[in-house]
Scaffold this active site. Structure first.
Site, PDB file in Angstrom:
ATOM      1  N   CYS A  63      -6.784 -25.053  66.671  1.00 39.50           N
ATOM      2  CA  CYS A  63      -7.139 -26.263  65.928  1.00 39.50           C
ATOM      3  C   CYS A  63      -6.050 -26.689  64.951  1.00 39.50           C
ATOM      4  CB  CYS A  63      -8.450 -26.072  65.187  1.00 39.50           C
ATOM      5  SG  CYS A  63      -9.099 -27.623  64.528  1.00 39.50           S
ATOM      6  N   CYS A 181      -4.141 -33.276  68.483  1.00 38.93           N
ATOM      7  CA  CYS A 181      -5.369 -32.477  68.494  1.00 38.93           C
ATOM      8  C   CYS A 181      -5.485 -31.808  69.850  1.00 38.93           C
ATOM      9  CB  CYS A 181      -6.580 -33.387  68.251  1.00 38.93           C
ATOM     10  SG  CYS A 181      -8.178 -32.556  68.442  1.00 38.93           S
TER      11      CYS A 181
END
EC number: 5.2.1.1
Length: 233
Positions: A63, A181
């Site tokens: 992440c 992302c």
């Protein structure tokens, strides 16, 4: 990460002899918010310990925004701490974060002025831009798609990305971050966006793959992985 990195390395297996196995340990997070990201990051030590039980050769922390939301330069702190967990478990392995991988991937490309596509809400996107600025990168244009639900981020259609990039001011950019992302897919359209813009295109997943291959001391090449994984670097 659990789809695009295996896809890149599977493509690499068609042209190079190395073979790869994948192990995952998951941190919980439903809504992409500062509080949930912080709580998720606190689970990373457990995940590093669990994965090191499998005696893996490299660990990748998926992440990007969780790391960048913890403060500038945090990827170095996180990587060192999680590597320490593997050492304590008697199974030392290098750790790369998607945040650090993106920073290093841009440096590999020699990019300084960049355009960024992010799925996050605007405040989190601002944290990403500020983090990149602290590392010496100028984000000359960006878009925040404002998708709060993590599953919806994964469901975003990558075929929308070329049109989104077309609306950004990328002319003076050195590179385009097509997905800041690892949860938002972009791999199917990376070659298309490179062809349409004439710019090197990378994503958090591509950068993480590059960093993992480097940690493994393997040639950083994978078909479909854009300029960064073309073998030119």
């Amino acid at each position: 990460m659990e789809t695009e990195i295996p896809a890149l390395l599977a493509a690499r297996q068609l042209i190079r002899p190395e073979r790869f196995l994948f192990h995952s340990s998951r941190m919980r997070m439903k809504t992409v918010s500062k509080d949930e990201l912080s709580a998720m990051d606190a689970q990373s030590d457990r995940c590093a310990l669990e994965l090191s039980d499998a005696r893996v050769d490299v660990l990748g922390y998926a992440c990007l925004v969780a790391t960048m939301s913890m403060g500038v330069g945090y990827h170095r702190v996180s990587e060192a701490r999680l590597h320490g967990r593997t050492v304590e478990n008697g199974a030392p392995a290098p750790v790369v974060t998607s945040a650090g991988a993106l920073v290093d991937g841009l440096a590999t490309l020699g990019a300084r002025r960049i355009v960024v596509v992010a799925p996050y809400m605007k405040p989190l996107t601002r944290l990403v831009i500020d983090y990149l600025a602290s590392e010496g990168y100028e984000v000359i244009d960006h878009v925040a798609l404002e998708i709060p639900d993590n599953l919806n981020v994964a469901a975003h259609d990558p075929q929308n990305l070329p049109g989104i990039v077309a609306g950004l001011n990328y002319k003076d950019a050195d590179a385009i971050v097509l997905s800041a992302c690892v949860q938002m897919p972009s791999l199917p359209v990376v070659p298309k966006v490179e062809a349409l813009t004439g710019k090197p295109v990378l994503s958090a997943a591509i950068a993480t793959t590059h960093a993992m291959l480097r940690a493994l001391e393997l040639e950083r090449i994978a078909p479909g992985g854009g300029a960064l994984l073309s073998g030119a670097y």
